[in-house]
Motif scaffolding. Structure first.
Motif, PDB file in Angstrom:
ATOM      1  N   ALA A  22       0.944  -1.017  -0.039  1.00 19.54           N
ATOM      2  CA  ALA A  22       0.185  -0.187  -0.027  1.00 19.54           C
ATOM      3  C   ALA A  22       1.118   1.114   0.507  1.00 19.54           C
ATOM      4  O   ALA A  22       0.588   2.056  -0.759  1.00 19.54           O
ATOM      5  CB  ALA A  22      -0.822   0.547   1.333  1.00 19.54           C
ATOM      6  N   LEU A  23       1.916   0.840   0.864  1.00 14.92           N
ATOM      7  CA  LEU A  23       3.196   2.622   0.545  1.00 14.92           C
ATOM      8  C   LEU A  23       3.288   2.338  -0.593  1.00 14.92           C
ATOM      9  O   LEU A  23       3.216   3.863  -1.259  1.00 14.92           O
ATOM     10  CB  LEU A  23       3.852   2.014   2.131  1.00 14.92           C
ATOM     11  N   GLY A  24       3.495   1.145  -1.180  1.00 14.46           N
ATOM     12  CA  GLY A  24       4.428   1.283  -2.494  1.00 14.46           C
ATOM     13  C   GLY A  24       3.181   2.215  -3.527  1.00 14.46           C
ATOM     14  O   GLY A  24       3.682   3.414  -3.903  1.00 14.46           O
ATOM     15  N   ALA A  25       1.662   1.760  -3.792  1.00 14.16           N
ATOM     16  CA  ALA A  25       0.982   2.131  -3.885  1.00 14.16           C
ATOM     17  C   ALA A  25       0.596   3.981  -4.247  1.00 14.16           C
ATOM     18  O   ALA A  25       0.555   4.717  -5.048  1.00 14.16           O
ATOM     19  CB  ALA A  25      -0.599   1.530  -4.371  1.00 14.16           C
ATOM     20  N   LEU A  26       0.837   4.321  -3.311  1.00  9.85           N
ATOM     21  CA  LEU A  26       0.920   6.161  -1.872  1.00  9.85           C
ATOM     22  C   LEU A  26       1.675   6.476  -2.377  1.00  9.85           C
ATOM     23  O   LEU A  26       1.832   7.774  -3.589  1.00  9.85           O
ATOM     24  CB  LEU A  26       0.371   5.670  -1.264  1.00  9.85           C
ATOM     25  N   VAL A  27       3.261   6.430  -2.320  1.00 12.98           N
ATOM     26  CA  VAL A  27       3.860   6.589  -3.345  1.00 12.98           C
ATOM     27  C   VAL A  27       3.906   7.350  -4.842  1.00 12.98           C
ATOM     28  O   VAL A  27       4.278   8.072  -5.426  1.00 12.98           O
ATOM     29  CB  VAL A  27       5.578   6.335  -2.579  1.00 12.98           C
ATOM     30  N   ILE A  28       3.966   6.013  -5.455  1.00 15.76           N
ATOM     31  CA  ILE A  28       2.565   6.203  -6.693  1.00 15.76           C
ATOM     32  C   ILE A  28       2.443   7.778  -7.332  1.00 15.76           C
ATOM     33  O   ILE A  28       2.141   8.536  -7.791  1.00 15.76           O
ATOM     34  CB  ILE A  28       2.603   5.026  -8.010  1.00 15.76           C
ATOM     35  N   ALA A  29       1.121   7.478  -6.071  1.00 11.34           N
ATOM     36  CA  ALA A  29       0.294   7.979  -6.128  1.00 11.34           C
ATOM     37  C   ALA A  29       0.157  10.137  -5.694  1.00 11.34           C
ATOM     38  O   ALA A  29       0.093  10.388  -7.152  1.00 11.34           O
ATOM     39  CB  ALA A  29      -1.318   7.985  -5.476  1.00 11.34           C
ATOM     40  N   ALA A  30       1.831   9.616  -5.085  1.00 11.56           N
ATOM     41  CA  ALA A  30       1.978  10.965  -4.580  1.00 11.56           C
ATOM     42  C   ALA A  30       2.701  11.664  -5.633  1.00 11.56           C
ATOM     43  O   ALA A  30       2.992  12.615  -6.288  1.00 11.56           O
ATOM     44  CB  ALA A  30       2.754  10.372  -2.978  1.00 11.56           C
ATOM     45  N   GLY A  31       3.580  10.400  -6.182  1.00 13.24           N
ATOM     46  CA  GLY A  31       4.456  11.176  -7.644  1.00 13.24           C
ATOM     47  C   GLY A  31       3.456  11.439  -8.768  1.00 13.24           C
ATOM     48  O   GLY A  31       3.411  12.654  -9.065  1.00 13.24           O
ATOM     49  N   VAL A  32       1.990  11.086  -8.766  1.00 11.82           N
ATOM     50  CA  VAL A  32       1.705  11.470 -10.148  1.00 11.82           C
ATOM     51  C   VAL A  32       0.728  13.269  -9.634  1.00 11.82           C
ATOM     52  O   VAL A  32       0.824  13.306 -10.543  1.00 11.82           O
ATOM     53  CB  VAL A  32       0.335  10.130 -10.454  1.00 11.82           C
ATOM     54  N   VAL A  33      -0.197  13.176  -8.381  1.00 16.38           N
ATOM     55  CA  VAL A  33       0.219  14.670  -8.155  1.00 16.38           C
ATOM     56  C   VAL A  33       1.506  15.511  -8.376  1.00 16.38           C
ATOM     57  O   VAL A  33       0.707  16.016  -8.672  1.00 16.38           O
ATOM     58  CB  VAL A  33      -0.610  14.281  -6.786  1.00 16.38           C
ATOM     59  N   VAL A  34       2.086  15.043  -7.649  1.00 18.00           N
ATOM     60  CA  VAL A  34       3.324  16.234  -7.803  1.00 18.00           C
ATOM     61  C   VAL A  34       3.346  16.482  -9.303  1.00 18.00           C
ATOM     62  O   VAL A  34       3.714  17.532  -9.912  1.00 18.00           O
ATOM     63  CB  VAL A  34       4.619  16.332  -7.278  1.00 18.00           C
ATOM     64  N   VAL A  35       3.634  15.088 -10.735  1.00 24.79           N
ATOM     65  CA  VAL A  35       3.764  15.327 -11.801  1.00 24.79           C
ATOM     66  C   VAL A  35       2.649  16.101 -12.674  1.00 24.79           C
ATOM     67  O   VAL A  35       2.753  17.537 -13.335  1.00 24.79           O
ATOM     68  CB  VAL A  35       4.007  14.258 -12.481  1.00 24.79           C
ATOM     69  N   VAL A  36       1.582  15.984 -12.412  1.00 22.08           N
ATOM     70  CA  VAL A  36       0.466  16.471 -12.595  1.00 22.08           C
ATOM     71  C   VAL A  36       0.334  17.990 -12.744  1.00 22.08           C
ATOM     72  O   VAL A  36       0.337  19.042 -12.563  1.00 22.08           O
ATOM     73  CB  VAL A  36      -1.259  16.196 -12.121  1.00 22.08           C
ATOM     74  N   VAL A  37       0.510  18.462 -10.923  1.00 18.65           N
ATOM     75  CA  VAL A  37       0.427  20.132 -10.364  1.00 18.65           C
ATOM     76  C   VAL A  37       2.395  20.503 -10.807  1.00 18.65           C
ATOM     77  O   VAL A  37       1.734  21.600 -11.693  1.00 18.65           O
ATOM     78  CB  VAL A  37       1.032  19.959  -8.804  1.00 18.65           C
ATOM     79  N   ALA A  38       2.684  19.694 -11.246  1.00 18.92           N
ATOM     80  CA  ALA A  38       4.497  20.429 -11.435  1.00 18.92           C
ATOM     81  C   ALA A  38       3.303  20.534 -13.259  1.00 18.92           C
ATOM     82  O   ALA A  38       4.322  21.814 -14.012  1.00 18.92           O
ATOM     83  CB  ALA A  38       5.313  19.937 -11.297  1.00 18.92           C
ATOM     84  N   LEU A  39       3.407  20.104 -14.270  1.00 19.03           N
ATOM     85  CA  LEU A  39       2.976  20.386 -15.412  1.00 19.03           C
ATOM     86  C   LEU A  39       1.284  21.190 -15.377  1.00 19.03           C
ATOM     87  O   LEU A  39       1.772  22.148 -16.243  1.00 19.03           O
ATOM     88  CB  LEU A  39       1.967  19.010 -16.021  1.00 19.03           C
ATOM     89  N   LEU A  40       0.782  21.106 -15.107  1.00 19.01           N
ATOM     90  CA  LEU A  40      -0.417  22.471 -14.608  1.00 19.01           C
ATOM     91  C   LEU A  40      -0.036  23.627 -14.104  1.00 19.01           C
ATOM     92  O   LEU A  40      -0.329  24.947 -15.091  1.00 19.01           O
ATOM     93  CB  LEU A  40      -1.587  22.480 -13.991  1.00 19.01           C
ATOM     94  N   LEU A  43       2.151  24.855 -18.081  1.00 17.28           N
ATOM     95  CA  LEU A  43       2.204  25.147 -18.657  1.00 17.28           C
ATOM     96  C   LEU A  43       1.046  26.513 -18.443  1.00 17.28           C
ATOM     97  O   LEU A  43       0.760  27.049 -19.870  1.00 17.28           O
ATOM     98  CB  LEU A  43       0.907  23.989 -18.835  1.00 17.28           C
ATOM     99  N   LEU A  44       0.793  27.096 -17.514  1.00 14.43           N
ATOM    100  CA  LEU A  44       0.474  28.090 -17.591  1.00 14.43           C
ATOM    101  C   LEU A  44       1.036  29.147 -17.316  1.00 14.43           C
ATOM    102  O   LEU A  44       0.884  30.081 -17.289  1.00 14.43           O
ATOM    103  CB  LEU A  44      -0.768  28.806 -15.458  1.00 14.43           C
ATOM    104  N   THR A  45       2.622  29.048 -17.248  1.00 11.91           N
ATOM    105  CA  THR A  45       3.349  30.211 -16.720  1.00 11.91           C
ATOM    106  C   THR A  45       4.413  29.858 -17.893  1.00 11.91           C
ATOM    107  O   THR A  45       4.598  31.407 -17.919  1.00 11.91           O
ATOM    108  CB  THR A  45       4.209  29.749 -15.709  1.00 11.91           C
ATOM    109  N   ARG A  46       4.657  28.853 -17.890  1.00 11.54           N
ATOM    110  CA  ARG A  46       5.936  29.695 -18.961  1.00 11.54           C
ATOM    111  C   ARG A  46       6.192  27.904 -20.086  1.00 11.54           C
ATOM    112  O   ARG A  46       6.241  26.879 -20.130  1.00 11.54           O
ATOM    113  CB  ARG A  46       7.324  29.288 -18.822  1.00 11.54           C
TER     114      ARG A  46
END
Length: 128
Positions: A22-40, A43-46
């Motif tokens: 479960a921790l492994g899955a949570l780490v992947i989920a956290a990584g996806v959230v970080v990536v989506v936020v960084a991509l947004l 895309l909005l700034t530069r």
């Protein structure tokens, strides 16, 4: 009495395995959230910026998740070590270790190629 203790140990290890998975899955989920936020944010700034820092950040999450999943597989095999399970663990360990190795190698290569670019653009170093 020995059977009861053995049963409790097996049960405890299975719960620990489940927690590590479960921790492994949570780490992947956290990584996806970080990536989506960084991509947004990117895309909005530069729009002309590189995606390499985002890939590097996600690769770190994936590397940690792979380690956790391998640990869960080791725990699973330690409970009932049949030759079939040991063989599966060996195959999984080789595959995950290879993935982790190449992911780590790519991280180092990307960081090395990004370092000169960051030195040329001092104002860009603090942005993610």
């Amino acid at each position: 009495m020995f059977d009861q203790v053995e049963g409790q140990v097996r049960s405890s290890v299975e719960w620990l395995r489940l927690l590590v998975e479960a921790l492994g899955a949570l780490v992947i989920a956290a990584g996806v959230v970080v990536v989506v936020v960084a991509l947004l944010r990117q895309l909005l700034t530069r729009r002309d910026s590189s995606f390499v820092p985002i890939r590097l950040a996600f690769a770190r999450y994936l590397t940690l998740a792979l380690e956790l999943q391998l640990a869960a597989d080791i725990l699973s095999t330690s409970v009932a070590p049949t030759w079939e399970r040991i063989g599966k663990l060996a195959a999984i360990a080789v595959i995950r270790t290879a993935l982790n190795y190449f992911l780590g190698k790519e991280l180092k290569d990307e960081q090395a190629s990004e370092a000169p670019a960051l030195k040329r653009e001092p104002g860009q170093a603090g942005r993610a």
